[in-house]
Design a protein around this motif. Structure first.
Motif, PDB file in Angstrom:
ATOM      1  N   VAL A 105      39.904  21.296   2.628  1.00  0.00           N
ATOM      2  CA  VAL A 105      39.492  19.904   2.407  1.00  0.00           C
ATOM      3  C   VAL A 105      39.392  19.153   3.732  1.00  0.00           C
ATOM      4  N   ALA A 106      40.275  19.498   4.691  1.00  0.00           N
ATOM      5  CA  ALA A 106      40.273  18.822   5.993  1.00  0.00           C
ATOM      6  C   ALA A 106      39.071  19.192   6.848  1.00  0.00           C
ATOM      7  N   GLY A 107      38.388  20.275   6.506  1.00  0.00           N
ATOM      8  CA  GLY A 107      37.224  20.687   7.282  1.00  0.00           C
ATOM      9  C   GLY A 107      37.469  21.890   8.161  1.00  0.00           C
ATOM     10  N   GLY A 108      38.551  22.618   7.906  1.00  0.00           N
ATOM     11  CA  GLY A 108      38.848  23.826   8.659  1.00  0.00           C
ATOM     12  C   GLY A 108      39.947  23.630   9.685  1.00  0.00           C
ATOM     13  N   ALA A 109      40.396  24.742  10.249  1.00  0.00           N
ATOM     14  CA  ALA A 109      41.505  24.723  11.200  1.00  0.00           C
ATOM     15  C   ALA A 109      41.202  23.852  12.415  1.00  0.00           C
ATOM     16  N   ASP A 110      39.958  23.871  12.883  1.00  0.00           N
ATOM     17  CA  ASP A 110      39.609  23.079  14.060  1.00  0.00           C
ATOM     18  C   ASP A 110      39.800  21.586  13.829  1.00  0.00           C
ATOM     19  N   SER A 111      39.675  21.144  12.582  1.00  0.00           N
ATOM     20  CA  SER A 111      39.862  19.729  12.268  1.00  0.00           C
ATOM     21  C   SER A 111      41.336  19.348  12.185  1.00  0.00           C
ATOM     22  N   VAL A 112      42.196  20.318  11.965  1.00  0.00           N
ATOM     23  CA  VAL A 112      43.638  20.058  11.860  1.00  0.00           C
ATOM     24  C   VAL A 112      44.324  20.189  13.213  1.00  0.00           C
ATOM     25  N   LEU A 113      43.898  21.175  13.996  1.00  0.00           N
ATOM     26  CA  LEU A 113      44.508  21.412  15.303  1.00  0.00           C
ATOM     27  C   LEU A 113      44.095  20.347  16.318  1.00  0.00           C
ATOM     28  N   HIS A 114      44.998  20.007  17.213  1.00  0.00           N
ATOM     29  CA  HIS A 114      44.745  19.014  18.258  1.00  0.00           C
ATOM     30  C   HIS A 114      43.605  19.488  19.170  1.00  0.00           C
ATOM     31  N   PHE A 115      42.445  18.818  19.083  1.00  0.00           N
ATOM     32  CA  PHE A 115      41.247  19.172  19.836  1.00  0.00           C
ATOM     33  C   PHE A 115      40.776  20.602  19.571  1.00  0.00           C
ATOM     34  N   GLY A 116      41.108  21.130  18.394  1.00  0.00           N
ATOM     35  CA  GLY A 116      40.590  22.434  17.999  1.00  0.00           C
ATOM     36  C   GLY A 116      41.338  23.595  18.622  1.00  0.00           C
ATOM     37  N   ARG A 117      40.958  24.798  18.219  1.00  0.00           N
ATOM     38  CA  ARG A 117      41.692  25.995  18.646  1.00  0.00           C
ATOM     39  C   ARG A 117      41.553  26.301  20.132  1.00  0.00           C
ATOM     40  N   LYS A 118      40.498  25.790  20.771  1.00  0.00           N
ATOM     41  CA  LYS A 118      40.356  26.044  22.204  1.00  0.00           C
ATOM     42  C   LYS A 118      41.456  25.361  23.009  1.00  0.00           C
ATOM     43  N   ARG A 119      41.907  24.207  22.540  1.00  0.00           N
ATOM     44  CA  ARG A 119      42.997  23.491  23.213  1.00  0.00           C
ATOM     45  C   ARG A 119      44.353  23.800  22.601  1.00  0.00           C
ATOM     46  N   SER A 120      44.361  24.167  21.309  1.00  0.00           N
ATOM     47  CA  SER A 120      45.624  24.335  20.590  1.00  0.00           C
ATOM     48  C   SER A 120      45.642  25.683  19.871  1.00  0.00           C
ATOM     49  N   PRO A 121      46.274  26.685  20.473  1.00  0.00           N
ATOM     50  CA  PRO A 121      46.291  28.018  19.858  1.00  0.00           C
ATOM     51  C   PRO A 121      47.199  28.127  18.644  1.00  0.00           C
ATOM     52  N   SER A 122      48.049  27.111  18.391  1.00  0.00           N
ATOM     53  CA  SER A 122      48.934  27.143  17.228  1.00  0.00           C
ATOM     54  C   SER A 122      49.336  25.729  16.857  1.00  0.00           C
ATOM     55  N   LEU A 123      49.849  25.593  15.646  1.00  0.00           N
ATOM     56  CA  LEU A 123      50.378  24.320  15.146  1.00  0.00           C
ATOM     57  C   LEU A 123      51.821  24.555  14.736  1.00  0.00           C
ATOM     58  N   PHE A 124      52.726  23.681  15.194  1.00  0.00           N
ATOM     59  CA  PHE A 124      54.158  23.865  14.905  1.00  0.00           C
ATOM     60  C   PHE A 124      54.736  22.595  14.302  1.00  0.00           C
ATOM     61  N   VAL A 125      55.575  22.769  13.267  1.00  0.00           N
ATOM     62  CA  VAL A 125      56.357  21.676  12.706  1.00  0.00           C
ATOM     63  C   VAL A 125      57.779  22.174  12.516  1.00  0.00           C
ATOM     64  N   GLY A 126      58.742  21.387  12.987  1.00  0.00           N
ATOM     65  CA  GLY A 126      60.155  21.714  12.796  1.00  0.00           C
ATOM     66  C   GLY A 126      60.914  20.489  12.346  1.00  0.00           C
ATOM     67  N   LEU A 127      61.781  20.652  11.350  1.00  0.00           N
ATOM     68  CA  LEU A 127      62.559  19.539  10.820  1.00  0.00           C
ATOM     69  C   LEU A 127      64.029  19.910  10.761  1.00  0.00           C
ATOM     70  N   GLU A 128      64.870  18.892  10.903  1.00  0.00           N
ATOM     71  CA  GLU A 128      66.302  19.088  10.743  1.00  0.00           C
ATOM     72  C   GLU A 128      66.854  17.990   9.846  1.00  0.00           C
ATOM     73  N   PHE A 129      67.544  18.403   8.764  1.00  0.00           N
ATOM     74  CA  PHE A 129      68.134  17.476   7.805  1.00  0.00           C
ATOM     75  C   PHE A 129      69.650  17.602   7.901  1.00  0.00           C
ATOM     76  N   ALA A 130      70.374  16.511   7.698  1.00  0.00           N
ATOM     77  CA  ALA A 130      71.820  16.581   7.856  1.00  0.00           C
ATOM     78  C   ALA A 130      72.537  15.684   6.860  1.00  0.00           C
TER      79      ALA A 130
END
Length: 363
Positions: A60-85
């Motif tokens: 729906v977002a238009g593909g990985a290039d639309s989600v990644l910061h400036f597309g895959r050429k600039r961003s080879p991966s996407l990372f999210v980390g959370l900590e709950f306490a």
């Protein structure tokens, strides 16, 4: 109460690399396009991930290039980390996503962690695997996974912007659709009716709060339709009148405020509440009251708010405010709790300083 302590986001849309340590109430300010909505969007993304809808989201977002910061050429991966306490016990959830040749995303890593901070210097990690297309978290039998799923599934993003004639909050809805308030308040009447029936004190508090910004409002008139007992719509009584009124007779601002009051004064709040520009269409007096409702709510939950309202920001202290800015396409978030604004606050409120561009993130 378990809280979301930190979130780390790398290469999600305009957010290249940010780690945020949240307070109970977090009010994000900044100009249009600064990244506030993208930060809220991270939580929508997480909701889709935990419901195993990553591929649908990317499509729906238009593909990985639309989600990644400036597309895959600039961003080879996407990372999210959370900590709950909660107290000295903490859980973590992290994943890295890699783009595919089909312009989608797959998991490079996915892991959980548990940390007894009182006894151990480092957390115990559990690897969920790699190479899969949808999250393995929902099917993990680990007790850690149950805690993490519970946290992520309880986060709620609310948008009460649509008050058009066709908006859900103005229509009839199912009486039994009352377990939780919908993100657009489409089941507002059913939710209030259930509260009136089982939590009278909370219901009375909502009515009293609405009267503070709408003196013409006397009370809600909530009961199932006489023609169809399974349906209900929002109806109310005006002071000094016996005429019939429903949600269509309320101003947009009043109706949005009713939604906000219902959300923030309900008996059981989600563990994290996210609001994007809740001040839309509200009178300054209603915005001031909204600030008080937000401060009251954080005794029972954690709140993240993205706003463009100088009036709303004027009600808070620096420890509540984050400034979002975007430079060369990259969003950054700065917590004012770490800045000394004493000299400025002797003569100005925070919203005034923001308007004068002293804080950055100019409105």
């Amino acid at each position: 109460m378990r809280v979301l302590e930190t979130i780390t986001v790398r290469n999600f849309k305009s957010i290249r690399d940010q780690t945020l340590r949240f307070a109970p109430l977090n009010v994000f300010i900044g100009g249009n396009g600064s990244g506030k909505s993208n930060l809220v969007g991270v939580f929508h993304f997480l909701n889709r991930v935990v419901n195993q809808e990553l591929q649908t989201y990317v499509g729906v977002a238009g593909g990985a290039d639309s989600v990644l910061h400036f597309g895959r050429k600039r961003s080879p991966s996407l990372f999210v980390g959370l900590e709950f306490a909660s107290g000295t016990d903490a859980n973590g959830y992290q994943f890295a996503l890699l783009p595919t040749e089909e312009d989608s995303l797959i998991y490079g890593t996915e892991s959980l962690s548990y940390h007894d901070r009182a006894r151990y210097p480092h957390p115990l990690a559990h690897d969920l695997g790699s190479g899969h297309k949808e999250a393995l978290l929902p099917q993990s039998p680990k007790r850690i996974a149950r805690w993490v799923r519970s946290d992520l599934q309880s986060y709620r993003i609310y948008h009460f912007h649509d008050t058009s004639p066709s908006a859900g909050m103005k229509q009839t809805c199912d009486v039994d659709d009352n377990r939780m308030l919908h993100s657009d308040a489409g089941n507002l009447a059913a939710f209030l009716y259930q509260m009136q029936s089982t939590q009278q004190n909370h219901f009375d508090n909502i009515e009293d709060t609405v009267r503070q910004i709408a003196p013409f409002f006397e009370r809600f008139q909530l009961e199932p339709s006489r023609l169809n007992k399974g349906k209900i719509r929002l109806e109310w009584k005006e002071r000094g009148s016996d005429a019939y009124f429903n949600a269509h007779a309320l101003s947009d601002g009043t109706l949005r405020f009713i939604c906000l009051a219902t959300l923030l004064l309900q008996p059981e709040l989600p563990s994290v509440v996210l609001l994007d520009e809740p001040e839309l269409g509200l009178h300054p007096a209603a915005i001031t009251l909204l600030a008080a409702l937000l401060e009251s709510a954080v005794v029972r939950t954690q709140v993240l708010v993205a706003t463009q309202s100088v009036t709303l920001v004027n009600q808070f202290t620096p420890d509540r405010i984050w400034v979002a800015e975007r430079t060369e396409g990259e969003s950054t978030f700065r917590h004012l709790a770490h800045e000394d604004l004493t000299a400025w606050l002797d003569g100005y409120a925070l919203g005034d300083l923001w308007e004068k561009n002293i804080l950055g993130g100019r409105p």
